[in-house]
Design a protein around this motif. Structure first.
Motif, PDB file in Angstrom:
ATOM      1  N   THR A 141      58.521  55.039  25.979  1.00  0.00           N
ATOM      2  CA  THR A 141      58.948  54.569  27.146  1.00  0.00           C
ATOM      3  C   THR A 141      59.672  53.413  26.756  1.00  0.00           C
ATOM      4  O   THR A 141      61.060  52.802  26.942  1.00  0.00           O
ATOM      5  N   GLU A 142      59.635  52.826  25.369  1.00  0.00           N
ATOM      6  CA  GLU A 142      60.787  51.331  24.586  1.00  0.00           C
ATOM      7  C   GLU A 142      62.385  52.036  24.035  1.00  0.00           C
ATOM      8  O   GLU A 142      63.342  51.875  24.404  1.00  0.00           O
ATOM      9  N   ALA A 146      65.001  50.640  26.160  1.00  0.00           N
ATOM     10  CA  ALA A 146      66.605  50.225  25.041  1.00  0.00           C
ATOM     11  C   ALA A 146      67.382  50.931  25.799  1.00  0.00           C
ATOM     12  O   ALA A 146      68.686  50.282  25.830  1.00  0.00           O
ATOM     13  N   TYR A 168      61.282  45.474  35.540  1.00  0.00           N
ATOM     14  CA  TYR A 168      60.329  46.531  34.760  1.00  0.00           C
ATOM     15  C   TYR A 168      59.446  47.622  35.885  1.00  0.00           C
ATOM     16  O   TYR A 168      58.378  46.658  36.236  1.00  0.00           O
ATOM     17  N   GLU A 187      53.041  44.499  27.695  1.00  0.00           N
ATOM     18  CA  GLU A 187      53.293  45.405  26.035  1.00  0.00           C
ATOM     19  C   GLU A 187      55.308  45.710  26.397  1.00  0.00           C
ATOM     20  O   GLU A 187      56.360  45.575  25.485  1.00  0.00           O
ATOM     21  N   VAL A 188      55.786  45.728  27.635  1.00  0.00           N
ATOM     22  CA  VAL A 188      56.905  46.459  27.848  1.00  0.00           C
ATOM     23  C   VAL A 188      57.579  45.143  27.735  1.00  0.00           C
ATOM     24  O   VAL A 188      58.878  45.119  27.867  1.00  0.00           O
ATOM     25  N   PHE A 191      58.625  43.772  25.055  1.00  0.00           N
ATOM     26  CA  PHE A 191      60.077  43.959  24.154  1.00  0.00           C
ATOM     27  C   PHE A 191      61.048  44.355  25.107  1.00  0.00           C
ATOM     28  O   PHE A 191      61.701  44.193  23.737  1.00  0.00           O
ATOM     29  N   ARG A 195      64.141  42.624  23.145  1.00  0.00           N
ATOM     30  CA  ARG A 195      64.899  43.653  22.606  1.00  0.00           C
ATOM     31  C   ARG A 195      66.192  41.800  22.861  1.00  0.00           C
ATOM     32  O   ARG A 195      67.456  42.069  22.742  1.00  0.00           O
TER      33      ARG A 195
END
Length: 252
Positions: A141-142, A146, A168, A187-188, A191, A195
């Motif tokens: 996912t990350e 990214a 997202y 969480e996302v 992130f 970023r």
């Protein structure tokens, strides 16, 4: 503490006759309050943008497109240019939706180019990022998010996000009835913000990040209570005025 204004944007996708859309827009206009803290926008199919502009003119609600060409004009049959969207009063345009990426083969590079075209036309891009179920199950996912973000950051710079929105959208939760738990979504979102913060903390703190995976009236409040979820990019639930307005009130 930064207070980001929530945004609830309806993505109608390829839905709505003229009469159905007129009824929907009348309902939204009636229910949207100028005193609302949340910003409200709708993104109908291109052919319904003139009707939307007519129905929502003078209301607190904004409107936008679902996609745009990288070109300003020319021999590109079937395409819509950013200046055309602006000419009909559009504020926003969705860029890089997962359906465009998967069904139309839009690469990260193409999405980055469209993001730039949107801003050049005076539009605010709603940049969509997100992973498939296979990628999530592979703990990618990350890495996926990214990569999608960096394609835009590397081309246009962190300063461009002063005039952009991120959405997202976990691909596995779009139109499936499945929804990421509030914790998974947060969480996302966290992130994504981190970023951006690597490049500019102030920009990161002020960038609105929407959740775009089957948000509806029944789950909106819990999702929107998360620290880094600043609104929603709403699909199916945006086609019913009261359901959509329930989400808008939750964002308020």
């Amino acid at each position: 503490m930064v207070q980001r204004r929530p945004l609830v944007a309806g993505n109608w996708k390829m839905n709505g006759s003229r009469s159905e859309s007129a009824t929907l827009l009348d309902g939204i206009r009636k229910g949207v309050s100028a005193a609302s803290r949340a910003e409200v926008a709708v993104c109908p199919p291109y052919i319904l943008i003139p009707l939307t502009a007519e129905k929502l003119a003078g209301s607190p609600a904004a409107w936008g497109g679902q996609n745009l060409s990288v070109h300003k004009s020319g021999a590109y049959t079937g395409e819509i240019a950013g200046p055309m969207l602006r000419d009909y009063g559009c504020t926003y345009v969705i860029v890089g939706h997962s359906e465009r990426r998967t069904l139309n083969g839009e690469t990260d590079a193409v999405v980055a180019e469209k993001y730039g075209a949107a801003q050049a036309a005076g539009l605010i891009p709603i940049l969509c990022v997100g992973e498939t179920l296979q990628e999530r199950e592979a703990n990618q996912t990350e890495a996926v998010v990214a990569r999608q973000l960096d394609a835009v950051l590397d081309r246009h710079g962190i300063a461009s996000f002063r005039n952009a929105v991120i959405a997202y959208e976990p691909v596995w939760a779009i139109g499936t009835g499945k929804t990421a738990t509030p914790q998974q979504a947060q969480e996302v979102h966290r992130f994504i913000r981190s970023r951006l913060a690597v490049r500019d903390k102030a920009v990161a703190e002020n960038t609105r990040i929407l959740y775009g995976g089957s948000m509806k009236g029944s789950n909106a409040k819990e999702l929107l209570a998360q620290a880094d979820i600043d609104g929603g990019l709403i699909g199916g639930a945006s086609l019913q005025a009261e359901e959509f307005l329930t989400i808008c009130r939750a964002a308020d």
